[in-house]
Design an enzyme around this catalytic site. Structure first.
Site, mmCIF file in Angstrom:
data_model
loop_
_atom_site.group_PDB
_atom_site.id
_atom_site.type_symbol
_atom_site.label_atom_id
_atom_site.label_comp_id
_atom_site.label_asym_id
_atom_site.label_seq_id
_atom_site.Cartn_x
_atom_site.Cartn_y
_atom_site.Cartn_z
ATOM 1 N N HIS B 167 -25.813 66.383 18.295
ATOM 2 C CA HIS B 167 -24.511 65.845 17.834
ATOM 3 C C HIS B 167 -23.417 66.149 18.755
ATOM 4 O O HIS B 167 -23.521 67.103 19.522
ATOM 5 C CB HIS B 167 -24.365 66.664 16.253
ATOM 6 C CG HIS B 167 -24.451 68.232 16.687
ATOM 7 N ND1 HIS B 167 -25.621 68.699 16.630
ATOM 8 C CD2 HIS B 167 -23.324 68.924 16.538
ATOM 9 C CE1 HIS B 167 -25.325 70.109 16.687
ATOM 10 N NE2 HIS B 167 -24.236 70.259 16.772
ATOM 11 N N HIS B 169 -19.330 66.596 19.069
ATOM 12 C CA HIS B 169 -18.060 67.016 18.456
ATOM 13 C C HIS B 169 -16.896 66.199 18.976
ATOM 14 O O HIS B 169 -16.838 66.359 20.340
ATOM 15 C CB HIS B 169 -17.907 68.584 18.596
ATOM 16 C CG HIS B 169 -19.109 69.569 17.823
ATOM 17 N ND1 HIS B 169 -18.675 70.021 16.857
ATOM 18 C CD2 HIS B 169 -20.074 70.020 18.364
ATOM 19 C CE1 HIS B 169 -19.924 70.753 16.589
ATOM 20 N NE2 HIS B 169 -20.679 70.537 17.590
#
Lengths: 181, 181
Positions: B167, B169
């Site tokens: 992922h 950010h």
């Protein structure tokens, strides 16, 4: 190296940001450092004089839309030497001379192609963005930090971007903290 | 929401990291929080008890090689609600419930395909990596932070990765600092 570089015509004629100077390890304080948001400056470069950070950000931001050469062009052409970690047809990865972790490598596309910053990316750039992202993993592998590394991309002055040629920072060799700046 | 989620079979049978709990805003302290490197914990989750950070890192790291479901699978399937900022065939972007900046969005691939962390990336992943990178720019555009945003990818426990589904950010809305954690 810093002295030789700073006396070059490039530095006499080109607007050089604080970050760019940090990359080449410059110690010359008569730079454009005041144009840079204070929060982005590293410890030894921080200056005490108050200045308008909004104006600083705007000054840096104005570079974002220009296709002027940056210090990275000289690094890509090897006119300015760097400690290269990885290189292929599309990307170049070299050590940051002012590292913020035991391992700190900068990964850039050799052809900027409008990517002055991530905020300027278009769908057509997806291929090179994928190569850059994967190159960060290759760098981590080569540097022996696959057990833990952080990749950071700053886009625009509010994120501390100073060189307007898209670049990824790869950090490792120490426990990173949260939040990330 | 947190209570409902924490009482679900998913949370009774799955190893849940401190970061995962933060994402859903959990307040239950009887979690696996002690398995997480202390430097990675956010203020309100930090516990005073001393613990072996090396062991913590190893415990988190062991998740990296497993294809066990993570909380992101439930977010992708909409079983756990999230505040979605952007979604297409390949990626999902949603707000972090424990934001570290006025804008804090998490961007993930819908299909993990072995990408438990960036350190596991292979050349075949370049396409999805490019899409994720470009999605971060779309998120910045949608959130009105194109003037300045930072993208951070943590790979492994030493970089504060907690959920083992790659992922990104995306941070914005405030002046970011340097170094980035």
């Amino acid at each position: 190296m810093a002295v030789a570089v700073l006396s070059s015509p490039f530095f006499r004629t080109t607007l050089v940001s604080a970050r760019a100077l940090a990359i080449i390890g410059a110690s010359n304080k008569r730079s454009s450092i005041a144009q840079f948001p204070r929060q982005c400056l590293r410890g030894k470069h921080v200056i005490a004089a108050a200045h308008d950070e909004e104006a600083s950000a705007k000054a840096s931001s104005s570079l974002a839309d220009k296709e002027d050469p940056t210090i990275f062009d000289k690094i890509i052409s090897k006119e300015i030497p760097s400690s290269i970690v990885y290189e292929d047809e599309y990307v170049l990865a070299f050590r940051d001379i002012n590292p913020q972790a035991p391992i700190h490598v900068v990964v850039i596309p050799k052809l900027r192609d409008g990517l002055t910053q991530l905020g300027k990316a278009e769908a057509r750039h997806e291929e090179i963005l994928g190569k850059l992202f994967y190159a960060a993993k290759i760098v981590a592998e080569k540097e022996g930090i696959l057990d833990g590394f952080r990749v950071v991309i700053n886009s625009g002055p509010a994120a501390c971007q100073s060189v307007y040629h898209l670049h990824l920072h790869v950090f490792g060799g120490r426990q990173m903290k949260w939040p990330p700046g």
